[in-house]
Write a protein that holds these residues in place. Structure first.
Motif, PDB file in Angstrom:
ATOM      1  N   ALA A 208       0.831  -1.208   0.000  1.00  0.00           N
ATOM      2  CA  ALA A 208       0.000   0.000   0.000  1.00  0.00           C
ATOM      3  C   ALA A 208       0.866   1.259   0.000  1.00  0.00           C
ATOM      4  CB  ALA A 208      -0.910   0.011   1.228  1.00  0.00           C
ATOM      5  N   PRO A 209       0.345   2.339  -0.588  1.00  0.00           N
ATOM      6  CA  PRO A 209       1.021   3.637  -0.445  1.00  0.00           C
ATOM      7  C   PRO A 209       0.762   4.184   0.956  1.00  0.00           C
ATOM      8  CG  PRO A 209      -1.060   3.944  -1.555  1.00  0.00           C
ATOM      9  CD  PRO A 209      -0.919   2.454  -1.314  1.00  0.00           C
ATOM     10  N   SER A 210       1.422   5.289   1.264  1.00  0.00           N
ATOM     11  CA  SER A 210       1.167   5.998   2.525  1.00  0.00           C
ATOM     12  C   SER A 210       0.173   7.125   2.258  1.00  0.00           C
ATOM     13  CB  SER A 210       2.485   6.575   3.054  1.00  0.00           C
ATOM     14  OG  SER A 210       2.237   7.476   4.112  1.00  0.00           O
ATOM     15  N   PRO A 211      -0.604   7.497   3.268  1.00  0.00           N
ATOM     16  CA  PRO A 211      -1.427   8.704   3.118  1.00  0.00           C
ATOM     17  C   PRO A 211      -0.596   9.976   3.271  1.00  0.00           C
ATOM     18  CG  PRO A 211      -1.729   7.794   5.300  1.00  0.00           C
ATOM     19  CD  PRO A 211      -0.817   6.831   4.557  1.00  0.00           C
ATOM     20  N   ALA A 212       0.726   9.830   3.466  1.00  0.00           N
ATOM     21  CA  ALA A 212       1.609  10.998   3.609  1.00  0.00           C
ATOM     22  C   ALA A 212       2.716  10.907   2.554  1.00  0.00           C
ATOM     23  CB  ALA A 212       2.162  11.054   5.026  1.00  0.00           C
ATOM     24  N   HIS A 213       3.954  10.697   2.967  1.00  0.00           N
ATOM     25  CA  HIS A 213       5.093  10.755   2.050  1.00  0.00           C
ATOM     26  C   HIS A 213       5.341   9.415   1.360  1.00  0.00           C
ATOM     27  CE1 HIS A 213       6.186   9.743   6.124  1.00  0.00           C
ATOM     28  NE2 HIS A 213       7.312   9.190   5.722  1.00  0.00           N
ATOM     29  N   ALA A 214       5.943   9.487   0.147  1.00  0.00           N
ATOM     30  CA  ALA A 214       6.246   8.292  -0.645  1.00  0.00           C
ATOM     31  C   ALA A 214       7.757   8.115  -0.721  1.00  0.00           C
ATOM     32  CB  ALA A 214       5.675   8.443  -2.054  1.00  0.00           C
ATOM     33  N   VAL A 215       8.215   6.860  -0.591  1.00  0.00           N
ATOM     34  CA  VAL A 215       9.620   6.563  -0.860  1.00  0.00           C
ATOM     35  C   VAL A 215       9.859   6.812  -2.352  1.00  0.00           C
ATOM     36  CG1 VAL A 215      11.345   4.710  -0.971  1.00  0.00           C
ATOM     37  CG2 VAL A 215       9.855   4.919   1.038  1.00  0.00           C
ATOM     38  N   THR A 216      10.956   7.492  -2.666  1.00  0.00           N
ATOM     39  CA  THR A 216      11.245   7.847  -4.056  1.00  0.00           C
ATOM     40  C   THR A 216      11.352   6.597  -4.932  1.00  0.00           C
ATOM     41  OG1 THR A 216      12.425   9.805  -3.305  1.00  0.00           O
ATOM     42  CG2 THR A 216      12.922   9.018  -5.537  1.00  0.00           C
ATOM     43  N   LEU A 217      10.694   6.651  -6.098  1.00  0.00           N
ATOM     44  CA  LEU A 217      10.794   5.544  -7.056  1.00  0.00           C
ATOM     45  C   LEU A 217      12.105   5.690  -7.812  1.00  0.00           C
ATOM     46  CD1 LEU A 217       9.724   3.097  -8.520  1.00  0.00           C
ATOM     47  CD2 LEU A 217       8.413   4.613 -10.011  1.00  0.00           C
ATOM     48  N   ASP A 218      13.113   4.958  -7.390  1.00  0.00           N
ATOM     49  CA  ASP A 218      14.434   4.975  -8.024  1.00  0.00           C
ATOM     50  C   ASP A 218      14.984   3.560  -7.931  1.00  0.00           C
ATOM     51  OD1 ASP A 218      17.057   5.245  -8.807  1.00  0.00           O
ATOM     52  OD2 ASP A 218      17.380   7.149  -7.753  1.00  0.00           O
ATOM     53  N   LEU A 219      15.039   2.882  -9.066  1.00  0.00           N
ATOM     54  CA  LEU A 219      15.425   1.473  -9.076  1.00  0.00           C
ATOM     55  C   LEU A 219      16.924   1.274  -9.295  1.00  0.00           C
ATOM     56  CD1 LEU A 219      12.368   0.009 -11.056  1.00  0.00           C
ATOM     57  CD2 LEU A 219      12.678   0.214  -8.575  1.00  0.00           C
TER      58      LEU A 219
END
Ligand SMILES: [Fe+2]
Ligand SMILES: [Fe+2]
Length: 270
Positions: A208-219
């Motif tokens: 699930a995503p967070s209702p606040a901050h997202a971890v940066t999508l960087d693979l």
């Protein structure tokens, strides 16, 4: 039909403190609670898949509960790595017969929800030890209804290197429990602050995503540990006849709804 919402990674700080000096997590949670309460049809319950608070103090739980208790439906929590031992007392009245440090089971409409603790005190990564694996096996084997397994740490690498480095130990024990079955319809996780779909063997893993901050999508393998303020979100899991369909619902005010066709117009060819 069971309609289950999922909130994850609330990271509530006390006294209005900003997480990481920037994120007003309580305000984000308040908006997510309002969003969930306004959904039609209304979800039967909301699973909260860990990291309810940021530092694990009792006063943070009081602040988290000030928002979570506004939910118009039951909320079902399990701890994450940011949660502390205080979690079990702070959320005791929301859990049915919990086994501290192991898990608990809820029944929502015709769906069984098995909530497994993966937290390791004072560690960022999680683990499934022998005790947790045995408990899970027993809960799955006694299942009399389609089950969903909820746990904070995803049991699969996500490709986000700094998060995979604080992933889950003991996945082999989880795989053995799933193989003994009956396997759950899906494993619902948090921890990564993004919606991610994968699978462990034949079992879907949904993060699930967070209702606040997202971890940066960087693979990139050496990606730095950073976050973005992407659109916050919650998940909606619809279970019917042993089938699961999951939707991502963004939290926010968006333009619409707009009709595809003005009144009185027809589709071409009809
Ligand atoms: Fe988190
Ligand atoms: Fe986490």
């Amino acid at each position: 039909m069971t309609l289950l919402a999922q909130l994850s990674d609330l990271h509530i700080r006390e006294g209005g403190a900003l997480a990481y000096g920037l994120v007003d997590t309580r305000a984000f949670l308040a908006r997510a609670v309002d969003h969930l309460n306004a959904l039609l049809p209304r979800p039967d319950a909301v699973v909260v898949s860990g990291d309810l608070v940021d530092l694990g103090t009792a006063s943070e739980y009081a602040m988290a509960r000030a928002e979570l208790d506004r939910l118009a439906m039951p909320w079902l929590p399990i701890p994450g790595n940011h949660d502390g031992d205080a979690f079990w007392d702070a959320c005791a009245d929301r859990m049915a017969a919990p086994v501290r440090g192991v898990g608990w089971v809820a029944r929502v409409a015709d769906t069984r929800i098995v909530l497994l603790d993966t937290r390791v005190p004072d560690a960022l990564g999680g683990a499934i030890d022998e005790t947790r694996a045995r408990w899970l096996s027993e809960r799955l084997s006694e299942s009399d209804a389609p089950a969903l397994l909820v746990m904070h740490h995803p049991p699969i690498p996500t490709g986000i290197g700094h998060m995979d480095a604080i992933g889950l130990d003991g996945v082999d024990r989880l795989e053995a429990a799933l193989a003994a079955g009956p396997a759950p319809m899906a494993i619902l996780c948090g921890h990564i602050h993004r919606m991610i779909v994968g699978r462990l063997g034949a079992t879907p893993v949904i993060v699930a995503p967070s209702p606040a901050h997202a971890v940066t999508l960087d693979l990139a393998p050496d990606a730095p540990s950073t976050f973005h303020l992407e659109p916050p979100g919650v998940l909606l899991h619809a279970v019917s006849g042993g089938r699961l369909v999951t939707h991502l619902s963004f939290v926010g005010a968006f333009d619409g709804p707009h009709p595809f066709f003005a009144e009185g117009t027809r589709l071409v060819g009809t």
